[in-house]
Scaffold this motif. Structure first.
Motif, PDB file in Angstrom:
ATOM      1  N   ASP A  83       0.835  -1.208   0.000  1.00  0.00           N
ATOM      2  CA  ASP A  83       0.000   0.000   0.000  1.00  0.00           C
ATOM      3  C   ASP A  83       0.867   1.255   0.000  1.00  0.00           C
ATOM      4  O   ASP A  83       0.570   2.215  -0.718  1.00  0.00           O
ATOM      5  N   ASN A  84       1.932   1.256   0.804  1.00  0.00           N
ATOM      6  CA  ASN A  84       2.815   2.422   0.858  1.00  0.00           C
ATOM      7  C   ASN A  84       3.521   2.663  -0.478  1.00  0.00           C
ATOM      8  O   ASN A  84       3.711   3.807  -0.881  1.00  0.00           O
ATOM      9  N   ILE A  85       3.880   1.600  -1.162  1.00  0.00           N
ATOM     10  CA  ILE A  85       4.500   1.744  -2.488  1.00  0.00           C
ATOM     11  C   ILE A  85       3.495   2.325  -3.467  1.00  0.00           C
ATOM     12  O   ILE A  85       3.764   3.308  -4.155  1.00  0.00           O
ATOM     13  N   VAL A  86       2.324   1.729  -3.513  1.00  0.00           N
ATOM     14  CA  VAL A  86       1.304   2.133  -4.492  1.00  0.00           C
ATOM     15  C   VAL A  86       0.769   3.537  -4.212  1.00  0.00           C
ATOM     16  O   VAL A  86       0.450   4.272  -5.147  1.00  0.00           O
ATOM     17  N   ARG A  87       0.718   3.948  -2.945  1.00  0.00           N
ATOM     18  CA  ARG A  87       0.252   5.296  -2.611  1.00  0.00           C
ATOM     19  C   ARG A  87       1.360   6.338  -2.740  1.00  0.00           C
ATOM     20  O   ARG A  87       1.121   7.528  -2.557  1.00  0.00           O
ATOM     21  N   GLY A  88       2.578   5.874  -3.018  1.00  0.00           N
ATOM     22  CA  GLY A  88       3.686   6.801  -3.207  1.00  0.00           C
ATOM     23  C   GLY A  88       4.376   7.224  -1.930  1.00  0.00           C
ATOM     24  O   GLY A  88       5.199   8.137  -1.943  1.00  0.00           O
ATOM     25  N   LEU A  89       4.057   6.578  -0.816  1.00  0.00           N
ATOM     26  CA  LEU A  89       4.703   6.913   0.448  1.00  0.00           C
ATOM     27  C   LEU A  89       6.111   6.324   0.536  1.00  0.00           C
ATOM     28  O   LEU A  89       6.993   6.907   1.155  1.00  0.00           O
ATOM     29  N   THR A  90       6.294   5.164  -0.076  1.00  0.00           N
ATOM     30  CA  THR A  90       7.620   4.554  -0.168  1.00  0.00           C
ATOM     31  C   THR A  90       8.192   4.937  -1.525  1.00  0.00           C
ATOM     32  O   THR A  90       7.693   4.509  -2.559  1.00  0.00           O
ATOM     33  N   LYS A  91       9.216   5.760  -1.512  1.00  0.00           N
ATOM     34  CA  LYS A  91       9.789   6.296  -2.751  1.00  0.00           C
ATOM     35  C   LYS A  91      10.856   5.396  -3.357  1.00  0.00           C
ATOM     36  O   LYS A  91      11.150   5.483  -4.540  1.00  0.00           O
ATOM     37  N   ASN A  92      11.465   4.540  -2.540  1.00  0.00           N
ATOM     38  CA  ASN A  92      12.567   3.724  -3.010  1.00  0.00           C
ATOM     39  C   ASN A  92      12.437   2.309  -2.438  1.00  0.00           C
ATOM     40  O   ASN A  92      13.138   1.953  -1.501  1.00  0.00           O
ATOM     41  N   PRO A  93      11.543   1.491  -3.030  1.00  0.00           N
ATOM     42  CA  PRO A  93      11.344   0.152  -2.487  1.00  0.00           C
ATOM     43  C   PRO A  93      12.611  -0.692  -2.581  1.00  0.00           C
ATOM     44  O   PRO A  93      13.411  -0.525  -3.499  1.00  0.00           O
ATOM     45  N   ARG A  94      12.788  -1.569  -1.630  1.00  0.00           N
ATOM     46  CA  ARG A  94      13.960  -2.443  -1.610  1.00  0.00           C
ATOM     47  C   ARG A  94      13.900  -3.433  -2.765  1.00  0.00           C
ATOM     48  O   ARG A  94      12.821  -3.843  -3.194  1.00  0.00           O
ATOM     49  N   ILE A  95      15.067  -3.818  -3.251  1.00  0.00           N
ATOM     50  CA  ILE A  95      15.124  -4.756  -4.370  1.00  0.00           C
ATOM     51  C   ILE A  95      14.498  -6.094  -3.989  1.00  0.00           C
ATOM     52  O   ILE A  95      13.862  -6.744  -4.822  1.00  0.00           O
ATOM     53  N   MET A  96      14.633  -6.511  -2.733  1.00  0.00           N
ATOM     54  CA  MET A  96      14.015  -7.761  -2.297  1.00  0.00           C
ATOM     55  C   MET A  96      12.488  -7.682  -2.434  1.00  0.00           C
ATOM     56  O   MET A  96      11.843  -8.646  -2.846  1.00  0.00           O
ATOM     57  N   THR A  97      11.930  -6.535  -2.118  1.00  0.00           N
ATOM     58  CA  THR A  97      10.480  -6.340  -2.257  1.00  0.00           C
ATOM     59  C   THR A  97      10.082  -6.405  -3.727  1.00  0.00           C
ATOM     60  O   THR A  97       9.117  -7.082  -4.087  1.00  0.00           O
ATOM     61  N   LEU A  98      10.826  -5.716  -4.578  1.00  0.00           N
ATOM     62  CA  LEU A  98      10.530  -5.747  -6.014  1.00  0.00           C
ATOM     63  C   LEU A  98      10.698  -7.158  -6.580  1.00  0.00           C
ATOM     64  O   LEU A  98       9.938  -7.581  -7.455  1.00  0.00           O
ATOM     65  N   HIS A  99      11.674  -7.882  -6.078  1.00  0.00           N
ATOM     66  CA  HIS A  99      11.888  -9.268  -6.507  1.00  0.00           C
ATOM     67  C   HIS A  99      10.669 -10.130  -6.167  1.00  0.00           C
ATOM     68  O   HIS A  99      10.172 -10.893  -7.004  1.00  0.00           O
ATOM     69  N   LYS A 100      10.168  -9.997  -4.944  1.00  0.00           N
ATOM     70  CA  LYS A 100       8.990 -10.759  -4.538  1.00  0.00           C
ATOM     71  C   LYS A 100       7.774 -10.408  -5.391  1.00  0.00           C
ATOM     72  O   LYS A 100       6.985 -11.291  -5.748  1.00  0.00           O
ATOM     73  N   ILE A 101       7.617  -9.136  -5.707  1.00  0.00           N
ATOM     74  CA  ILE A 101       6.503  -8.694  -6.555  1.00  0.00           C
ATOM     75  C   ILE A 101       6.646  -9.286  -7.949  1.00  0.00           C
ATOM     76  O   ILE A 101       5.677  -9.783  -8.528  1.00  0.00           O
ATOM     77  N   ALA A 102       7.862  -9.254  -8.482  1.00  0.00           N
ATOM     78  CA  ALA A 102       8.109  -9.826  -9.810  1.00  0.00           C
ATOM     79  C   ALA A 102       7.747 -11.302  -9.844  1.00  0.00           C
ATOM     80  O   ALA A 102       7.058 -11.756 -10.776  1.00  0.00           O
ATOM     81  N   ILE A 103       8.187 -12.050  -8.843  1.00  0.00           N
ATOM     82  CA  ILE A 103       7.893 -13.486  -8.781  1.00  0.00           C
ATOM     83  C   ILE A 103       6.384 -13.719  -8.726  1.00  0.00           C
ATOM     84  O   ILE A 103       5.861 -14.624  -9.371  1.00  0.00           O
ATOM     85  N   ALA A 104       5.659 -12.886  -7.993  1.00  0.00           N
ATOM     86  CA  ALA A 104       4.197 -13.017  -7.912  1.00  0.00           C
ATOM     87  C   ALA A 104       3.548 -12.815  -9.276  1.00  0.00           C
ATOM     88  O   ALA A 104       2.520 -13.426  -9.573  1.00  0.00           O
ATOM     89  N   PHE A 105       4.161 -11.991 -10.105  1.00  0.00           N
ATOM     90  CA  PHE A 105       3.666 -11.782 -11.475  1.00  0.00           C
ATOM     91  C   PHE A 105       4.196 -12.838 -12.441  1.00  0.00           C
ATOM     92  O   PHE A 105       4.002 -12.746 -13.643  1.00  0.00           O
ATOM     93  N   ASN A 106       4.905 -13.837 -11.889  1.00  0.00           N
ATOM     94  CA  ASN A 106       5.508 -14.900 -12.696  1.00  0.00           C
ATOM     95  C   ASN A 106       6.539 -14.330 -13.678  1.00  0.00           C
ATOM     96  O   ASN A 106       6.576 -14.699 -14.846  1.00  0.00           O
ATOM     97  N   MET A 107       7.336 -13.388 -13.156  1.00  0.00           N
ATOM     98  CA  MET A 107       8.364 -12.734 -13.954  1.00  0.00           C
ATOM     99  C   MET A 107       9.687 -12.794 -13.190  1.00  0.00           C
ATOM    100  O   MET A 107       9.687 -12.907 -11.971  1.00  0.00           O
TER     101      MET A 107
END
Length: 83
Positions: free
Chosen positions: A37-61
Motif C-alpha cells: 500500500d505504501n509503495i502504491v500510494r507513493g509513500l515509499t519512494k525507493n522500495p527495496r530490491i528484495m520487495t521488487l523481486h517478490k513482486i516480480a515473482i508473484a507476477f511470474n516474472m
C-alpha cells in the motif's frame, strides 16, 4: 514523472492486465499489505530490491523482466552525480 511513480504505474498495469487486486498481490508475493500500500500510494519512494523481486515473482516474472519496460528504461536521472 518521478522515479517511484514509474514502479507504481508498472505494478498497477500488471495487476490490471492480470485481473488481480493489490490485496491479492500482497498475498501472492508475501509482501506485507501495508508495504505494498505504501509503495502504491507513493509513500515509499525507493522500495527495496528484495520487495521488487517478490513482486516480480508473484507476477511470474524475473526481476529483470519486471524492470524491463519503456518508462523505466528511458528514465534519466537529472543532476545526480552519485555513481
Amino acid at each position: 514523472m518521478e522515479y517511484s511513480e514509474i514502479f507504481v504505474k508498472r505494478i498497477r498495469f500488471l495487476c490490471e492486465e492480470r485481473g488481480i487486486t493489490i490485496n491479492k498481490l500482497a498475498t501472492m508475493s508475501g509482501v506485507k499489505q501495508s508495504t505494498l500500500d505504501n509503495i502504491v500510494r507513493g509513500l515509499t519512494k525507493n522500495p527495496r530490491i528484495m520487495t521488487l523481486h517478490k513482486i516480480a515473482i508473484a507476477f511470474n516474472m524475473t526481476p529483470g523482466e519486471f524492470l524491463d519496460f519503456p518508462e523505466l528504461n528511458s528514465y534519466e536521472f537529472e543532476g545526480d552525480d552519485e555513481e
